[in-house]
Design an enzyme around this catalytic site. Structure first.
Site, PDB file in Angstrom:
ATOM      1  CG  ASP A   1      -8.295   4.126   3.058  1.00  9.49           C
ATOM      2  OD1 ASP A   1      -9.145   4.437   2.194  1.00  9.49           O
ATOM      3  OD2 ASP A   1      -7.204   3.598   2.791  1.00  9.49           O
TER       4      ASP A   1
ATOM      5  N   GLY B   1       0.826  -1.195   0.000  1.00 10.90           N
ATOM      6  CA  GLY B   1       0.000   0.000   0.000  1.00 10.90           C
ATOM      7  C   GLY B   1       0.860   1.244   0.000  1.00 10.90           C
TER       8      GLY B   1
ATOM      9  N   GLY C   1       3.228   1.189   3.085  1.00 10.32           N
ATOM     10  CA  GLY C   1       4.214   0.134   3.295  1.00 10.32           C
ATOM     11  C   GLY C   1       3.746  -1.208   2.781  1.00 10.32           C
TER      12      GLY C   1
END
Length: 262
Positions: free
Chosen positions: A139, A23, A26
């Protein structure tokens, strides 16, 4: 550069078995925790040579927030440490399939599965938003929701989390297009922003379409048009309340909507 399979970390305690994903913040790796003999998930954030301290700040925040949480529909925190110029966050590996993976194989969920998702998400959001100050995920989307083998749902990946309210403004815009409530584009993430994201995720898994590709009326997703005339009108009303563009008029919690859904 991600860790290689069979690489050992933390003086041999964690042995990497494979990569799980990558992502913006990381890499996510699967590893065996040799101390307890169980699989764990490890997020690896490159600190040395990081292009921005913002990424390091988000990584440290994710570790701090996850360590403070304990809920059956969230991954349990295990450990975090720094090694060879990287920060590692170790957490419970939740078994199951992400809703994002289901999307990629063109699977959709039925009404009862969506209601189960809304019920599980409601419990998570009430827990997160009830903390002082509220923890806002920022998110929630199909890739960050896992359906376990027993049919229950868990919410993962706190890489965008915010745990301090900033009434003076100036918050970074974080989220995923299509699942972000309109106020997030202004850098204003509120508890109701997570409610919007859950509604968008549910609608995506019901229709098989990304939220931005669904019919709209002005700024609002046209839920009745998206679901068609055969949809349960109670579910249409619930999702419409969650996807109201104006956060002041949007449902602040999912639980009261579930009472109507039965």
């Amino acid at each position: 550069m991600s860790a290689e399979p069979s690489q050992a970390l933390r003086d041999g305690r964690y042995v990497i078995t494979r990569a799980l994903g990558e992502g913006a913040q990381g890499h996510t790796l699967e590893a065996v925790d040799k101390r307890v003999g169980k699989l764990v998930a490890i997020k690896r954030f490159q600190i040395r040579g990081a292009s921005s301290w913002k990424g390091v700040e988000l990584a440290e925040r994710e570790a701090r927030v996850l360590a403070s949480l304990a809920h059956p529909s969230l991954p349990a925190y295990i450990d975090h440490f720094e090694e060879d110029g990287a920060l590692y966050l170790v957490m419970e590996k939740i078994d199951g399939e992400s809703l994002g993976a289901m999307r990629r194989r063109r699977a959709v969920l039925g009404r009862d599965e969506i209601v189960r998702f809304l019920r599980d998400a409601s419990g998570v959001l009430d827990y997160l938003h009830g903390r002082a100050p509220p923890v806002i995920h920022r998110d929630i989307k199909p890739n960050n929701v896992i359906r376990r083998p027993d049919g229950s749902f868990a919410i993962v990946d706190f890489g965008a989390v915010r745990d301090r309210l900033r009434p003076e403004g100036g918050s970074t815009v974080v989220g995923t297009f299509g699942y972000m409530a309109p106020e997030q584009f202004q850098g204003r993430a509120l508890p109701a922003s997570d409610v919007y994201a859950v509604g968008a995720t549910a609608l995506c898994l019901l229709t098989g379409e990304e939220p931005e590709n669904l019919p709209h009326r002005g700024l609002a997703i046209d839920v009745p048009a998206a679901l068609g005339g055969r949809a349960d009108p109670r579910l249409v009303r619930a999702l419409s309340a969650m996807l109201e563009p104006d956060p002041d008029r949007r449902a602040a919690r999912i639980a009261p909507l579930l009472a109507e859904l039965g």
